[in-house]
Scaffold this motif. Structure first.
Motif, PDB file in Angstrom:
ATOM      1  N   VAL A 286       0.846  -1.200   0.000  1.00 12.50           N
ATOM      2  CA  VAL A 286       0.000   0.000   0.000  1.00 12.50           C
ATOM      3  C   VAL A 286       0.882   1.250   0.000  1.00 12.50           C
ATOM      4  CG1 VAL A 286      -1.793   1.283   1.221  1.00 12.50           C
ATOM      5  CG2 VAL A 286      -1.876  -1.218   1.149  1.00 12.50           C
ATOM      6  N   GLY A 287       1.940   1.229   0.805  1.00 12.86           N
ATOM      7  CA  GLY A 287       2.857   2.364   0.831  1.00 12.86           C
ATOM      8  C   GLY A 287       3.488   2.613  -0.522  1.00 12.86           C
ATOM      9  N   TYR A 288       3.898   1.534  -1.205  1.00 14.73           N
ATOM     10  CA  TYR A 288       4.504   1.662  -2.534  1.00 14.73           C
ATOM     11  C   TYR A 288       3.487   2.183  -3.539  1.00 14.73           C
ATOM     12  CZ  TYR A 288       7.080   0.397  -6.774  1.00 14.73           C
ATOM     13  OH  TYR A 288       7.717   0.430  -7.985  1.00 14.73           O
ATOM     14  N   GLY A 289       2.227   1.734  -3.421  1.00 11.66           N
ATOM     15  CA  GLY A 289       1.182   2.224  -4.319  1.00 11.66           C
ATOM     16  C   GLY A 289       0.971   3.721  -4.169  1.00 11.66           C
ATOM     17  N   MET A 383      14.490   4.210   4.510  1.00  9.40           N
ATOM     18  CA  MET A 383      14.011   3.499   5.692  1.00  9.40           C
ATOM     19  C   MET A 383      12.742   2.706   5.422  1.00  9.40           C
ATOM     20  SD  MET A 383      14.762   6.147   8.819  1.00  9.40           S
ATOM     21  CE  MET A 383      14.111   7.634   8.072  1.00  9.40           C
ATOM     22  N   PHE A 384      12.324   2.652   4.175  1.00 11.96           N
ATOM     23  CA  PHE A 384      11.073   2.001   3.799  1.00 11.96           C
ATOM     24  C   PHE A 384      11.308   0.570   3.306  1.00 11.96           C
ATOM     25  CE2 PHE A 384       7.976   1.203   0.282  1.00 11.96           C
ATOM     26  CZ  PHE A 384       6.826   1.121   1.043  1.00 11.96           C
ATOM     27  N   PHE A 385      12.075   0.418   2.220  1.00 13.49           N
ATOM     28  CA  PHE A 385      12.262  -0.893   1.610  1.00 13.49           C
ATOM     29  C   PHE A 385      13.054  -1.846   2.497  1.00 13.49           C
ATOM     30  CE2 PHE A 385      11.382   1.579  -2.269  1.00 13.49           C
ATOM     31  CZ  PHE A 385      10.473   0.744  -2.884  1.00 13.49           C
ATOM     32  N   ILE A 386      14.153  -1.361   3.081  1.00 10.00           N
ATOM     33  CA  ILE A 386      15.085  -2.259   3.766  1.00 10.00           C
ATOM     34  C   ILE A 386      14.458  -2.911   5.006  1.00 10.00           C
ATOM     35  CG2 ILE A 386      17.359  -2.437   4.844  1.00 10.00           C
ATOM     36  CD1 ILE A 386      18.158   0.030   3.124  1.00 10.00           C
ATOM     37  N   PRO A 387      13.907  -2.145   5.966  1.00 10.36           N
ATOM     38  CA  PRO A 387      13.338  -2.802   7.154  1.00 10.36           C
ATOM     39  C   PRO A 387      12.097  -3.626   6.854  1.00 10.36           C
ATOM     40  CG  PRO A 387      12.907  -0.446   7.219  1.00 10.36           C
ATOM     41  CD  PRO A 387      13.873  -0.671   6.094  1.00 10.36           C
ATOM     42  N   LEU A 388      11.269  -3.173   5.902  1.00  6.25           N
ATOM     43  CA  LEU A 388      10.061  -3.937   5.588  1.00  6.25           C
ATOM     44  C   LEU A 388      10.404  -5.243   4.883  1.00  6.25           C
ATOM     45  CD1 LEU A 388       7.561  -1.115   4.573  1.00  6.25           C
ATOM     46  CD2 LEU A 388       7.454  -2.603   6.569  1.00  6.25           C
ATOM     47  N   ALA A 403      10.451 -17.858  -2.807  1.00 10.37           N
ATOM     48  CA  ALA A 403       8.999 -17.787  -2.956  1.00 10.37           C
ATOM     49  C   ALA A 403       8.420 -16.596  -2.189  1.00 10.37           C
ATOM     50  CB  ALA A 403       8.354 -19.084  -2.467  1.00 10.37           C
ATOM     51  N   ALA A 404       8.929 -16.374  -0.968  1.00 12.57           N
ATOM     52  CA  ALA A 404       8.445 -15.254  -0.153  1.00 12.57           C
ATOM     53  C   ALA A 404       8.799 -13.916  -0.794  1.00 12.57           C
ATOM     54  CB  ALA A 404       9.027 -15.332   1.253  1.00 12.57           C
ATOM     55  N   ALA A 405      10.045 -13.802  -1.268  1.00  7.37           N
ATOM     56  CA  ALA A 405      10.459 -12.565  -1.938  1.00  7.37           C
ATOM     57  C   ALA A 405       9.674 -12.366  -3.225  1.00  7.37           C
ATOM     58  CB  ALA A 405      11.958 -12.611  -2.234  1.00  7.37           C
ATOM     59  N   GLY A 406       9.436 -13.455  -3.949  1.00  4.73           N
ATOM     60  CA  GLY A 406       8.682 -13.354  -5.199  1.00  4.73           C
ATOM     61  C   GLY A 406       7.249 -12.928  -4.978  1.00  4.73           C
ATOM     62  N   LEU A 407       6.578 -13.539  -4.006  1.00  5.29           N
ATOM     63  CA  LEU A 407       5.186 -13.213  -3.733  1.00  5.29           C
ATOM     64  C   LEU A 407       5.041 -11.781  -3.222  1.00  5.29           C
ATOM     65  CD1 LEU A 407       2.249 -13.973  -3.572  1.00  5.29           C
ATOM     66  CD2 LEU A 407       2.682 -15.120  -1.375  1.00  5.29           C
ATOM     67  N   SER A 408       5.946 -11.367  -2.321  1.00  5.85           N
ATOM     68  CA  SER A 408       5.857 -10.001  -1.787  1.00  5.85           C
ATOM     69  C   SER A 408       6.104  -8.969  -2.888  1.00  5.85           C
ATOM     70  CB  SER A 408       6.853  -9.806  -0.641  1.00  5.85           C
ATOM     71  OG  SER A 408       8.182  -9.935  -1.086  1.00  5.85           O
ATOM     72  N   ASN A 409       7.048  -9.240  -3.787  1.00  5.87           N
ATOM     73  CA  ASN A 409       7.300  -8.323  -4.895  1.00  5.87           C
ATOM     74  C   ASN A 409       6.139  -8.298  -5.880  1.00  5.87           C
ATOM     75  OD1 ASN A 409      10.074  -6.931  -4.975  1.00  5.87           O
ATOM     76  ND2 ASN A 409      10.597  -8.982  -4.287  1.00  5.87           N
ATOM     77  N   PHE A 410       5.502  -9.460  -6.079  1.00  8.56           N
ATOM     78  CA  PHE A 410       4.327  -9.521  -6.949  1.00  8.56           C
ATOM     79  C   PHE A 410       3.219  -8.606  -6.425  1.00  8.56           C
ATOM     80  CE2 PHE A 410       0.100 -11.612  -7.027  1.00  8.56           C
ATOM     81  CZ  PHE A 410      -0.246 -11.355  -8.342  1.00  8.56           C
ATOM     82  N   VAL A 411       2.925  -8.734  -5.126  1.00  8.99           N
ATOM     83  CA  VAL A 411       1.860  -7.908  -4.539  1.00  8.99           C
ATOM     84  C   VAL A 411       2.244  -6.428  -4.620  1.00  8.99           C
ATOM     85  CG1 VAL A 411       0.514  -7.437  -2.461  1.00  8.99           C
ATOM     86  CG2 VAL A 411       1.170  -9.789  -3.010  1.00  8.99           C
ATOM     87  N   ARG A 412       3.518  -6.125  -4.349  1.00 11.48           N
ATOM     88  CA  ARG A 412       3.975  -4.729  -4.403  1.00 11.48           C
ATOM     89  C   ARG A 412       3.843  -4.158  -5.811  1.00 11.48           C
ATOM     90  NH1 ARG A 412       8.622  -2.498  -5.836  1.00 11.48           N
ATOM     91  NH2 ARG A 412       9.705  -4.500  -5.939  1.00 11.48           N
ATOM     92  N   ILE A 413       4.240  -4.929  -6.820  1.00  9.59           N
ATOM     93  CA  ILE A 413       4.118  -4.467  -8.210  1.00  9.59           C
ATOM     94  C   ILE A 413       2.655  -4.237  -8.570  1.00  9.59           C
ATOM     95  CG2 ILE A 413       4.439  -5.144 -10.621  1.00  9.59           C
ATOM     96  CD1 ILE A 413       6.957  -6.679  -9.687  1.00  9.59           C
ATOM     97  N   MET A 414       1.793  -5.174  -8.151  1.00 12.68           N
ATOM     98  CA  MET A 414       0.366  -5.022  -8.425  1.00 12.68           C
ATOM     99  C   MET A 414      -0.183  -3.744  -7.800  1.00 12.68           C
ATOM    100  SD  MET A 414      -1.015  -7.361 -10.318  1.00 12.68           S
ATOM    101  CE  MET A 414      -2.727  -7.104  -9.852  1.00 12.68           C
ATOM    102  N   PHE A 415       0.190  -3.481  -6.562  1.00 18.58           N
ATOM    103  CA  PHE A 415      -0.304  -2.278  -5.884  1.00 18.58           C
ATOM    104  C   PHE A 415       0.284  -1.014  -6.496  1.00 18.58           C
ATOM    105  CE2 PHE A 415      -2.227  -5.001  -2.869  1.00 18.58           C
ATOM    106  CZ  PHE A 415      -3.110  -4.244  -2.110  1.00 18.58           C
TER     107      PHE A 415
END
Length: 519
Positions: A286-289, A383-388, A403-415
């Protein structure tokens, strides 16, 4: 990759020249990838004009990349286990180079879009695998620094993309926005293979979830096309948009049900059962969106309403990378000693301050006032990308990190895509509303309006010309008020997102330490 071998076979982290070269190669690959998601934005007029299509058709050059990229990112986990992370990463780079060359050579819009689909698809595994390979290269105590180096490339590329794309289009020809990937990619592929080929992880032949993959393609594709074409087709007043929405919702529901019951799912939705993963993904996505949406409307407002050129608007946006680059290594060093949630909270508070500052803008805002919040925003990004990312990957076993990095990046790209579309639509709607409210004060019954028109006519304008000037002034004011409404809302949402950060479990640099320890 050394993640699994390091745990079972005792492969040590890299050091010296291999560590430096490996970090550089992985970072350049990510930079090339992220750069390509934004470099074409300012080149659409040149591309569409050269290929003889409308600018609206030209935008498919952007959306085709985004759709295929978003779909391929969640496949990273399965592809990694099937082929091995090092082979997959290097293959992705080589195929990306080939796709980039095909984009530059494309003689028609159809072939260009097909090449962009290929480019986006093969780019999917790069970002999550770069995270995993970097974490495997550093000792646990320095894995926060590894994420800091990785984060710097993702911070600079979105800013460099429009500036570089505009400069290339103005001074050369648009195919060169794709050709520049070739030398970067060749070096990244050579260096990565040279350093990591002996650190490949174990491979497992798992069946591909064909039904899940098909449903993923359907719902993501339908959603993205709906968001891209919604404004053009007047959203839900269009039967096409309604149909796309229904298809996306139904396919998504079936996708979730199928994946939860599938033995070898294409997307491991069980990751969301973890508090750190789910809370971190919501916060970063949501923050990235919100952040990405502001990267769209701010330069648009400057160019369409305040008369800024593309280069001048780029100069306003460019300083966002300065503090981000300076502070990322500092945050990386600090993270092992500080609760990642505190650092992320600081990021959201700074983001909120930045957007509240922008909410004070008016049509007479000067260049310096525009730049101040942009500069400050760089600190929030560091301070946003690194700690999250640290929170999201914390506690994950080594075999699940891709898989975790892939799924989290997928959701971030979608948002990111959703944020752009939603914020653009909200800006239009708010601008129309403010224009209607301002128009209520026009007409012969309003003394101030009459005096303004008479004053303009006294300068030699006709009544029609005077009305046109007033109309233009109202349009600028309405658009400015619409933009500041978005900034206010964004600032409030950044404060709300802090709650999701604190839903995660407390830890000091949990992800890097655990991930590093798993290597």
């Amino acid at each position: 990759m050394s993640a699994t071998p390091n745990k079972t076979g005792g492969l040590p982290p890299l050091s010296g020249t291999p560590l430096v070269l490996g970090t550089l190669a992985l970072s350049l690959a990510v930079f090339m990838n992220v750069l390509d998601s934004s470099i074409a934005n300012v080149s659409i007029p040149a591309i569409s004009g050269d290929l003889g299509v409308s600018p609206q058709q030209g935008t498919w050059v952007i959306t085709s990349f985004a759709v295929s990229n978003a779909i391929s990112v969640p496949l990273t986990g399965w592809l990694t286990m099937r082929f091995g992370p090092v082979k997959l990463f290097v293959s992705s780079i080589i195929l990306f180079i080939i796709a980039s060359a095909l984009c530059g050579l494309a003689p028609s819009i159809g072939i260009l879009i097909a090449a962009r689909v290929l480019q986006g698809a093969v780019a999917g595994p790069m970002i999550p695998l770069s995270q995993a390979l970097l974490l495997a290269s550093y000792p646990p105590a320095k894995s926060g620094m590894a994420l800091a180096f990785w984060g710097m490339t993702t911070l600079v590329a979105p800013v460099a993309g429009p500036l570089l794309g505009g400069w290339i289009s103005d001074n050369y020809t648009w195919p060169w926005i794709f050709y520049i990937n070739i030398p970067i990619g060749l070096f990244a592929a050579w260096a990565t293979w040279s350093i990591y080929k002996h650190r490949e992880g174990k491979t497992v032949k798992l069946p591909i979830d064909k039904v899940g993959l098909g449903l993923l393609v359907i719902w993501v594709g339908s959603l993205q096309v709906m968001l891209d074409k919604g404004k053009e087709l007047d959203w839900f007043n269009s039967g096409i948009v309604i149909a796309l929405a229904v298809i996306a919702v139904v396919a998504f529901i079936y996708f979730v049900i199928w994946e939860l019951g599938e033995k070898h799912p294409v997307v491991d939705l069980s990751l969301f059962a973890g508090r750190n993963f789910s809370g971190g993904v919501v916060a970063i996505s949501v923050g990235y969106g919100l952040f990405f949406g502001s990267l769209v409307i701010l330069p648009l407002w400057l160019q369409t309403q305040l008369g800024y050129t593309a280069t001048e608007a780029g100069k306003v946006m460019a300083p966002v990378g300065v503090l981000a680059i300076i502070m990322s290594p500092i945050v990386g060093k600090m993270l092992p000693k500080v609760d990642a949630r505190i650092v992320a909270t600081m990021a959201f508070l700074i983001f909120a301050v930045v957007f509240f500052m922008r909410a004070q803008f008016n049509e007479n805002v000067d260049f310096y006032t525009l730049m101040v919040p942009t500069v400050i925003q760089g600190a929030a990004m560091a301070m946003f990308f690194i700690p999250l990312t640290s929170i999201i990957l914390s506690g994950q076993p080594s075999e699940k990190i891709p898989a975790a990095a892939g799924l989290s990046n997928f959701v971030r790209i979608m948002f990111g895509g959703m944020g752009t579309s939603i914020i653009s639509t909200m800006w239009d709607d708010r601008s129309i509303l403010h224009h209607a409210q301002l128009a209520e004060y026009t007409g012969a019954h309003n003394l101030a309006f009459t005096q303004a028109v008479n004053g303009l006519m006294a300068r030699g304008m006709s009544q029609q010309e005077a009305w046109a000037v007033v109309e233009r002034t109202m349009t600028v004011q309405a658009s400015t008020l619409g933009a500041t409404d978005i900034f206010w809302i964004s600032g409030i949402l950044f404060v709300v997102l802090i709650g999701f950060v604190w839903l995660t479990k407390p830890s000091k640099s949990a992800a890097p330490v655990d991930a590093g320890g798993a290597h």
